[in-house]
Design a protein around this motif. Structure first.
Motif, PDB file in Angstrom:
ATOM      1  N   TYR A 135       0.818  -1.203   0.000  1.00 58.37           N
ATOM      2  CA  TYR A 135       0.000   0.000   0.000  1.00 58.37           C
ATOM      3  C   TYR A 135       0.856   1.259   0.000  1.00 58.37           C
ATOM      4  O   TYR A 135       0.360   2.349  -0.248  1.00 58.37           O
ATOM      5  CB  TYR A 135      -0.942  -0.002   1.218  1.00 58.37           C
ATOM      6  CG  TYR A 135      -2.177  -0.845   1.026  1.00 58.37           C
ATOM      7  CD1 TYR A 135      -2.194  -1.872   0.085  1.00 58.37           C
ATOM      8  CD2 TYR A 135      -3.327  -0.623   1.756  1.00 58.37           C
ATOM      9  CE1 TYR A 135      -3.305  -2.653  -0.094  1.00 58.37           C
ATOM     10  CE2 TYR A 135      -4.457  -1.405   1.572  1.00 58.37           C
ATOM     11  CZ  TYR A 135      -4.441  -2.419   0.650  1.00 58.37           C
ATOM     12  OH  TYR A 135      -5.556  -3.197   0.471  1.00 58.37           O
ATOM     13  N   PHE A 136       2.119   1.091   0.308  1.00 61.24           N
ATOM     14  CA  PHE A 136       3.012   2.239   0.381  1.00 61.24           C
ATOM     15  C   PHE A 136       3.385   2.726  -1.013  1.00 61.24           C
ATOM     16  O   PHE A 136       3.683   3.899  -1.209  1.00 61.24           O
ATOM     17  CB  PHE A 136       4.268   1.831   1.151  1.00 61.24           C
ATOM     18  CG  PHE A 136       5.134   2.979   1.560  1.00 61.24           C
ATOM     19  CD1 PHE A 136       4.802   3.747   2.667  1.00 61.24           C
ATOM     20  CD2 PHE A 136       6.278   3.296   0.842  1.00 61.24           C
ATOM     21  CE1 PHE A 136       5.589   4.808   3.047  1.00 61.24           C
ATOM     22  CE2 PHE A 136       7.070   4.357   1.232  1.00 61.24           C
ATOM     23  CZ  PHE A 136       6.726   5.126   2.328  1.00 61.24           C
ATOM     24  N   ALA A 137       3.357   1.818  -1.983  1.00 63.69           N
ATOM     25  CA  ALA A 137       3.960   2.108  -3.278  1.00 63.69           C
ATOM     26  C   ALA A 137       3.146   2.977  -4.242  1.00 63.69           C
ATOM     27  O   ALA A 137       3.696   3.872  -4.866  1.00 63.69           O
ATOM     28  CB  ALA A 137       4.348   0.796  -3.945  1.00 63.69           C
ATOM     29  N   PRO A 138       1.853   2.724  -4.391  1.00 63.36           N
ATOM     30  CA  PRO A 138       1.154   3.415  -5.488  1.00 63.36           C
ATOM     31  C   PRO A 138       0.917   4.891  -5.183  1.00 63.36           C
ATOM     32  O   PRO A 138       1.084   5.319  -4.041  1.00 63.36           O
ATOM     33  CB  PRO A 138      -0.179   2.676  -5.551  1.00 63.36           C
ATOM     34  CG  PRO A 138      -0.406   2.187  -4.182  1.00 63.36           C
ATOM     35  CD  PRO A 138       0.946   1.850  -3.639  1.00 63.36           C
ATOM     36  N   VAL A 166      -4.775   5.998  -5.572  1.00 59.87           N
ATOM     37  CA  VAL A 166      -4.867   4.535  -5.630  1.00 59.87           C
ATOM     38  C   VAL A 166      -4.757   3.969  -4.223  1.00 59.87           C
ATOM     39  O   VAL A 166      -5.500   3.060  -3.817  1.00 59.87           O
ATOM     40  CB  VAL A 166      -3.743   3.979  -6.535  1.00 59.87           C
ATOM     41  CG1 VAL A 166      -3.760   2.462  -6.519  1.00 59.87           C
ATOM     42  CG2 VAL A 166      -3.900   4.496  -7.951  1.00 59.87           C
ATOM     43  N   MET A 167      -3.842   4.558  -3.461  1.00 64.69           N
ATOM     44  CA  MET A 167      -3.683   4.136  -2.075  1.00 64.69           C
ATOM     45  C   MET A 167      -5.003   4.315  -1.313  1.00 64.69           C
ATOM     46  O   MET A 167      -5.405   3.455  -0.524  1.00 64.69           O
ATOM     47  CB  MET A 167      -2.617   5.029  -1.464  1.00 64.69           C
ATOM     48  CG  MET A 167      -1.989   4.526  -0.212  1.00 64.69           C
ATOM     49  SD  MET A 167      -0.971   5.867   0.417  1.00 64.69           S
ATOM     50  CE  MET A 167       0.605   5.244   0.149  1.00 64.69           C
ATOM     51  N   ALA A 184      -9.355   2.129   1.496  1.00 68.06           N
ATOM     52  CA  ALA A 184     -10.758   2.251   1.886  1.00 68.06           C
ATOM     53  C   ALA A 184     -11.566   1.034   1.450  1.00 68.06           C
ATOM     54  O   ALA A 184     -12.503   0.651   2.136  1.00 68.06           O
ATOM     55  CB  ALA A 184     -11.359   3.517   1.281  1.00 68.06           C
ATOM     56  N   LEU A 185     -11.220   0.453   0.317  1.00 63.44           N
ATOM     57  CA  LEU A 185     -12.124  -0.551  -0.255  1.00 63.44           C
ATOM     58  C   LEU A 185     -11.626  -1.995  -0.190  1.00 63.44           C
ATOM     59  O   LEU A 185     -12.356  -2.883   0.221  1.00 63.44           O
ATOM     60  CB  LEU A 185     -12.434  -0.197  -1.718  1.00 63.44           C
ATOM     61  CG  LEU A 185     -13.070   1.179  -1.944  1.00 63.44           C
ATOM     62  CD1 LEU A 185     -13.283   1.412  -3.428  1.00 63.44           C
ATOM     63  CD2 LEU A 185     -14.396   1.276  -1.220  1.00 63.44           C
ATOM     64  N   LEU A 186     -10.381  -2.232  -0.616  1.00 65.62           N
ATOM     65  CA  LEU A 186      -9.981  -3.628  -0.844  1.00 65.62           C
ATOM     66  C   LEU A 186     -10.028  -4.480   0.412  1.00 65.62           C
ATOM     67  O   LEU A 186     -10.613  -5.559   0.418  1.00 65.62           O
ATOM     68  CB  LEU A 186      -8.579  -3.685  -1.450  1.00 65.62           C
ATOM     69  CG  LEU A 186      -8.431  -3.053  -2.835  1.00 65.62           C
ATOM     70  CD1 LEU A 186      -7.141  -3.504  -3.491  1.00 65.62           C
ATOM     71  CD2 LEU A 186      -9.603  -3.399  -3.729  1.00 65.62           C
ATOM     72  N   LYS A 215       2.498   8.054   5.702  1.00 67.41           N
ATOM     73  CA  LYS A 215       1.809   6.985   4.965  1.00 67.41           C
ATOM     74  C   LYS A 215       1.735   5.724   5.816  1.00 67.41           C
ATOM     75  O   LYS A 215       0.693   5.086   5.925  1.00 67.41           O
ATOM     76  CB  LYS A 215       2.582   6.658   3.682  1.00 67.41           C
ATOM     77  CG  LYS A 215       2.421   7.640   2.552  1.00 67.41           C
ATOM     78  CD  LYS A 215       2.863   6.932   1.274  1.00 67.41           C
ATOM     79  CE  LYS A 215       3.590   7.831   0.325  1.00 67.41           C
ATOM     80  NZ  LYS A 215       4.176   7.087  -0.810  1.00 67.41           N
ATOM     81  N   LYS A 216       2.857   5.378   6.412  1.00 67.79           N
ATOM     82  CA  LYS A 216       2.907   4.148   7.227  1.00 67.79           C
ATOM     83  C   LYS A 216       1.922   4.241   8.392  1.00 67.79           C
ATOM     84  O   LYS A 216       1.251   3.263   8.749  1.00 67.79           O
ATOM     85  CB  LYS A 216       4.333   3.929   7.754  1.00 67.79           C
ATOM     86  CG  LYS A 216       5.262   3.303   6.727  1.00 67.79           C
ATOM     87  CD  LYS A 216       5.244   1.794   6.862  1.00 67.79           C
ATOM     88  CE  LYS A 216       5.634   1.056   5.649  1.00 67.79           C
ATOM     89  NZ  LYS A 216       6.831   0.882   5.089  1.00 67.79           N
TER      90      LYS A 216
END
Lengths: 800, 494
Positions: free
Chosen positions: B234-237, B241-242, B247-249, B298-299
């Motif tokens: 999740y850190f990368a995009p 997209v993050m 929120a969804l996946l 982000k983390k």
């Protein structure tokens, strides 16, 4: 929505308009605009005075979340009215004072007054809500408005530190309070305090009674800065001084006291004695520890902070000791009731003298540029009015007649001395500690009160140590403290102005089991009363200690700095962070192979355990075909193929072996009479092997990292175990066919009405065509992705 | 039978197809995406209303009667989640306009977002366990591409991990469906429920399959000990997209656990629900530990995803009406607030050019709107009343205490403090303090970025204050969870 609700919400509504006023009328100090509200509210609440006598109350409700029994119910009784008057009354004075304290040129006045109003509304909400969830909501609001006010000068490291500290400790308490509220709800099915009171017996005998008590007390103790949670209050002094006077002395820190008083009718009935010992004990320890530490401070504000801690402890201990009254005959002349009256009385007195002292400190800071008593001195002639205010405030705090502090301090002694007559909950043996510690702490209180007055105003004036030339404060800044010390004197001379109007109704709310009327507060208890000698002792010993302070101050060195709760807090946060970081780093290696290993180990462990413990493995060969030579050969081929994939030294060999496995699987399909599946499998295998070969042509030569034998062995074990588990579950699932499959329906309906001849096709495009539609989408997405991946390379750009 | 409920799936699907044809026309793509997303909110809302008034709605696709064809089922739970998804989709699309960049926009970014929404909404709506797998695939394939598109080094590295883990979990998913099919002989979820319900005693193999499903969905939902792939991937995009991922996946995984555990595996609770509870509690603890361990914003938010998953699943594992209600309330809140938080830190990163909290401060001076929005999001996340996280958390804890599960409930209660600490750390160090100079590479359209965030936060605040209104919907959603008969009846007895 009643007028009461509007009164509580009005500060919030008012706050919305503050920024507009600030922008629109730059030349007028925003404080003037703000000041209107607390004055109006104070007058509004005054008219409730006649309505709350004799334990009666006013209740108004509007619904908020009725499905969950959460309604915005407001109740005005003696206790809440006392607090509402304090909040709005002191609020008016503080706002007035702040107009002269905060410069409209230099400060962000809009945010300041927004926070102040938010606090005022929240605090009113806390003391007027009958519904505990609403109370909790406002409770957290007070924590956050305090957070913002402490961090008002957020450029300063210390402000940020103090703000965070107060937030963490008070929100911790808030959550704990919430826990207690939930437990009370489970016991009673209501969030309303007044309904809980009707159900006291059910609560007292419930198993959750003690946990609920501890949860709620944690909330009260953190908010009211009781030992050992007091550590946030000294750091909260980073807030502008009007804020310290208002939140961190007169009102917010008393929310914990309010809460304890509010739930006293329930928890004071505790049959184990825990309530008395916790509330009384923690209170008296806080009283002592605060006063003891106040003496060693050199910052005037720090002295007052510790003094506030100490005085809050005093009130708390009275509430604890007073609870004993409920364990004796419910007589109206119950001798232990006096503690409750003393608590209420001292609460009012503390607000007056401590409020004025904070304002004095603010004036000194403002006019001399420092609050350090080592640099101050000799201000008596320069600032005579300020000196007078400080003198009255401090002497009241020290418990010297004829000021109001003297009266409540004597009453406090009375309450504590009467502990000696209690014979319950081990008070008969250890009870003597209460009057003893109370007296010692009062001696210290006397000492630091003297320090505040004389170190600042007596002695030698040292202009060279001050950043400003000292002079008397402007008139406007003096109005509020003068009003407060006038009250100190008036209440000191005519205490019975308060006794039936405010004190009795408030005490009545704390202990509805008794009738509080005809309270008479007297200055003189006769020659035989122990209080008299305790007070004389305090003055004599206190004066001696003050004069010899230089000699015995070394005592403080006995307490090593490293062992304080402050240090503990300071060490806790970073070590929590480092500890967490180490923990995360220990397993979040960033390597896929570690993650897969964790996941598969869990997979093996939990599924293996489940199969074993549920005795889930079954095998039923009733419906299986004979195993012939073909099957054995093909199975062997697959095994050999798989082993080759893993051990092959080059990619090419691996890919070919992979292809071999795939083709063998399609042979299985042939044997088991599924020709279309066999064909599909053949096509897919051919394409994928070809694609792999094409793609791998472009990859670097290096194929495998050399790994340690142990690593390989572990992985091999994990793989084998995963395979075994999957196989065991497959066999068991196949052997446990509990119901007929729905597939017969497809057989019967392929021709009619589906109109197809090949059942697999019909399933794919008709029966389950919806699946196929989206499988096609998956392919198109993959196509888009590959196209994008090839064409779009943003490597050199910065990511956002 | 009602065609309405397939529309929330079809609209994004058709939009996605349409968008492929306008790849080079970025402006057109934006318009189409936004209008379609807005339209879908309207449709999703009308589905919610329809279900609220008339009960569970179903659609047998191709008119093949249940249980033989594929059945779409909109009960209140799925309708509410679909509505939330469409709202988040709309906000993220708006945010992307000024954030994602022309290159990605030309390479089918908007189409992929729509495909992702197809997968998520489909997964929430389907009543067929194999079809659920198919929608998982749609969602995952779109997420692979969204993760990798742009092709930066970190994206490629993390995509590989994400892809491998998810391919494995997909394989396990198919295997699990096959096992389940072998035992119960059907794929229709209502019929599976009915058949398992008709058993006097749950055979051991079904418990094993339940655990297998827990592993499959747990990998998606990132519960302990299956979450390891998440923080890195999740850190990368890029930020939008993050936000979609966060929120969804994971919530689709959570939804699937809720659905299968209430519909299929409601027997032998002493084992399966107990296991779920233990894992949920550890998940909360691990999430909290992660969120306080980092100074990277982000983390911090990413680990907070894990904490929330734990809270929701704890409520599910307690399995009382109160705790379910709490979980559902919290689930919807968390979808909104996580999206908002990711978008918020996205703005901060845009302004400062870094996600390292030690390298910026004093943002409140020049960006007060951002600061206050962040503050509200932060205290909502921590469950401070009257904001959106409160009532959900209250009910989860209350449910826990009532069921005498004291340890878990207390841990969740106190976890709020550390959650608050982790996000207020961002406020204290990032927004307070002295403003710094940042090497700005590109000008940012601050207002355009803030607008969708304010939109979500407004909804979240209303969600909190209007809890009573929301509650009437959520309590209807919970009815299906505590009483699977309702679901079975709606699907099989029409």
């Amino acid at each position: 929505m009643s007028l009461l609700h509007i009164a509580i919400l009005s500060p919030f509504i008012f706050a919305i308009f503050i920024p507009f006023f600030y922008k629109g009328f730059k030349s007028i100090h925003t404080g003037w605009f703000t000041l209107i509200l607390p004055i109006v509210l104070f007058l509004y609440f005054l008219q409730f005075l006649p309505k709350v006598g004799g334990g009666s109350s006013v209740i108004e409700t509007i619904s908020w979340i009725p499905s969950l029994n959460i309604d915005f119910t407001v109740k005005v009784d003696g206790l809440s009215l006392l607090f509402a008057l304090l909040i709005t009354g002191i609020g008016s004075l503080v706002t007035l004072y702040s107009i002269y304290y905060l410069s409209k040129e230099k400060e962000q006045l809009n945010t300041f007054y927004v926070y102040l109003l938010l606090f005022m509304g929240a605090m009113l909400g806390v003391v007027l809500s009958d519904n505990l969830i609403v109370l909790y909501t406002f409770w957290e609001f007070t924590s956050f408005s305090s957070f913002f006010l402490i961090g008002y000068w957020f450029d300063r490291e210390k402000s940020r530190y103090g703000a965070q500290k107060s937030m963490l400790i008070t929100v911790f308490g808030g959550l704990s309070l919430l826990g207690g509220i939930i437990l009370l709800y489970i016991m009673t099915g209501t969030f309303r305090i007044s309904e809980m009171l009707a159900n006291v017996d059910a609560i007292v005998n419930h198993a959750l009674f003690i946990p609920a008590m501890i949860f709620i007390l944690l909330g009260a103790f953190t908010k009211s800065a009781q030992f050992p949670f007091h550590i946030w209050l000294p750091d909260a002094m980073e807030a502008p001084t009007p804020v310290s006077a208002y939140l961190h002395s007169a009102t917010m820190v008393k929310a914990g006291i309010y809460l304890v008083a509010r739930v006293s009718p329930i928890f004071a009935l505790d049959q184990s004695g825990l309530w008395i010992w916790l509330v009384g004990g923690i209170g008296i320890i806080t009283l002592f520890w605060g006063s003891f530490n106040a003496i060693k401070q050199t910052d005037l504000k720090a002295i007052l902070a510790f003094s506030t801690i100490s005085q809050l402890g005093l009130i708390m201990s009275l509430l604890g000791v007073g609870a004993a009254a409920l364990h004796y005959d419910y007589l109206d002349d119950n001798i232990f009731m006096v503690a409750i009256i003393a608590a209420v009385f001292h609460l009012i007195n503390h607000a007056t003298f401590k409020g004025s002292l904070f304002m004095v400190v603010g004036i000194i800071d403002h006019e001399t540029g420092t609050r350090d008593i080592r640099r101050l001195g000799g201000l008596m002639q320069i600032m005579p009015i300020t000196f007078t205010i400080a003198f009255i405030g401090a002497f009241s705090m020290a418990g010297i007649p004829p000021f109001n502090g003297f009266l409540s301090k004597e009453m406090f002694f009375t309450g504590m001395v009467r502990v000696l007559q209690m014979d319950i909950f081990h008070l008969e043996t250890l009870g003597f500690l209460f009057p003893l510690i109370a007296w010692v702490a009062s001696v210290f209180t006397f000492v630091y009160s003297m320090i505040v007055v004389w170190k600042t105003f007596a002695g030698k004036y040292q202009p060279d140590k001050l950043s400003k030339k000292a002079h008397e404060a402007p008139l406007g800044m003096l109005i509020s403290p003068v009003i407060l010390v006038s009250l100190v004197i008036i209440f000191g001379l005519f205490p019975n102005l308060l006794s039936d109007t405010i004190i009795a109704p408030a005490a009545q709310s704390i202990m509805p089991q008794f009738i509080f009327d005809d309270i008479h507060i007297s200055h003189w208890h006769g020659w035989k009363s122990p209080e008299l000698y305790m007070t004389i002792g305090v003055i004599v010993i206190g004066a001696l200690l003050y004069l010899t302070a230089a000699k015995w101050k070394r005592v403080y060195r006995l307490f090593p700095e490293k062992l304080t709760f402050n240090k503990l807090y300071d060490a806790l946060l970073p070590s929590l962070e480092t500890g967490s970081n180490l923990f995360i780093r220990s397993h979040m290696t960033g390597f896929l192979r570690s993650y897969l290993a964790y996941i598969f180990i869990f997979f093996i462990g939990i599924l293996g355990y489940t199969i074993w413990s549920k005795d889930a493995f079954t095998i039923n060969r009733a419906n299986t075909a004979e195993i012939g030579i073909y099957e054995i050969v093909l199975a062997l081929l697959i095994v050999i193929g798989c082993v080759t994939i893993i051990f092959a030294k080059s990619r090419l060999t691996s890919i070919i072996a992979l292809g071999a496995v795939g083709y063998t699987v399609s042979l299985f399909f042939v044997i088991f009479r599924a020709p279309d599946l066999a064909l599909t499998q053949l096509v897919i295998e051919t394409i994928s092997v070809a694609l792999f070969l094409l793609a791998f042509y472009h990859l670097p030569k290096k194929f495998r990292h050399e790994e340690s034998r142990r690593f390989k062995l572990n992985n091999a074990l994990i793989s084998i175990a995963v395979g075994v588990i999957v196989a065991l579950i497959a066999i068991s699932s196949y052997s446990t066919k509990l119901f007929d499959s729905i597939s017969k329906y497809y057989v019967e309906h392929t021709y009619d009405p589906a109109g197809g001849e090949n059942m697999v096709n019909v399933i794919l495009v008709d029966f389950r065509g919806f699946d196929t539609l989206f499988e096609i989408s998956v392919l198109s997405i993959a196509g888009l992705g590959i196209y994008g991946l090839i064409k779009l390379r943003m490597t050199r750009r910065k990511e956002g | 039978m009602i065609n309405l409920i397939v529309l929330p799936i079809l609209i994004p699907l058709l939009t996605a197809v349409l968008l492929i044809f306008f790849a080079s026309k970025v402006k057109t793509q934006r318009w189409i995406s936004a209008i379609s997303a807005l339209l879908n909110i309207g449709v999703a809302f009308s589905v919610v209303r329809k279900v609220f008034v008339d009960g569970i709605q179903i659609l047998n696709v191709g008119s093949w009667v249940a249980p033989f064809g594929i059945t779409l089922v909109s009960d209140m739970l799925s309708a509410l989640l679909v509505l939330t998804t469409t709202i988040i989709g709309f906000a993220v699309i708006l945010y992307s306009f000024s954030s994602i960049g022309k290159e990605r926009e030309k390479y089918y970014y908007y189409a992929l977002v729509q495909f992702l929404l197809v997968g998520v909404i489909g997964a929430f709506t389907t009543g067929d366990i194999f079809n659920l797998f198919v929608f998982f695939e749609v969602m995952l394939m779109a997420s692979y591409v969204l993760l990798v598109i742009g092709g930066t080094k970190i994206q490629l590295r993390e995509s590989l991990k994400y892809l491998t883990v998810n391919v494995i979990s997909s394989a396990l998913f198919v295997i699990s469906v096959a096992y389940l099919y072998s035992v119960v002989g059907t794929l229709n979820m209502a019929q599976i429920s009915e058949r398992i319900g008709s058993l006097e005693e749950m055979p051991g193999i079904l418990t094993v399959i339940a655990v297998l499903f827990l592993i499959v969905f747990g990998m998606k939902g990132a519960i302990f000990p299956l979450y390891f792939w998440l923080p890195g991937s999740y850190f990368a995009p890029p930020i939008p997209v993050m936000a979609l991922f966060g929120a969804l996946l994971t919530k689709v995984g959570v939804y699937s656990i809720i659905r299968t555990f209430t519909l299929f595996f409601f027997q032998d609770k002493d084992y399966t629900y107990e296991l779920l509870m233990i894992l949920a509690i550890i998940t909360v603890v691990v999430g909290v530990i992660g969120s306080i361990a980092y100074w990277n914003i982000k983390k911090i938010i990413i680990y907070n995803i894990i904490t929330a998953i734990g809270v929701i699943l704890y409520g599910v594992s307690v399995a009382t009406t109160t705790s379910f209600t709490g979980s559902i309330l919290y689930l919807i809140h968390d979808m909104l607030i996580k999206a908002a938080l990711f978008l918020l830190i996205g703005v901060m990163i845009k302004i400062t050019g870094t996600s390292n909290l030690r390298q910026f401060s004093g943002l409140i001076k020049h960006y007060p709107g951002l600061a206050w929005t962040f503050f509200i999001a932060a205290i909502s996340l921590a469950g401070i009343p009257p904001f959106s996280g409160f009532v959900g958390k209250l009910l989860v804890i209350q449910g826990g205490f009532t069921a005498e599960e004291y340890i878990g409930a207390t841990i969740i209660l106190l976890s709020s403090l550390l959650v608050l600490y982790s996000v207020m750390k961002i406020f204290i160090h990032g927004f307070w303090g002295v403003p710094k100079e940042y090497a700005k590479k590109e000008s940012i359209s601050y207002r355009a970025l803030l607008f969708p965030i304010v939109l979500i936060i407004t909804i979240s605040v209303l969600y909190g204050i209007g809890s009573d209104y929301v509650y009437s919907y959520v309590s209807q959603a919970v009815q299906t969870l505590v009483n699977p008969e309702l679901y079975i009846e709606a699907v099989l007895k029409e």
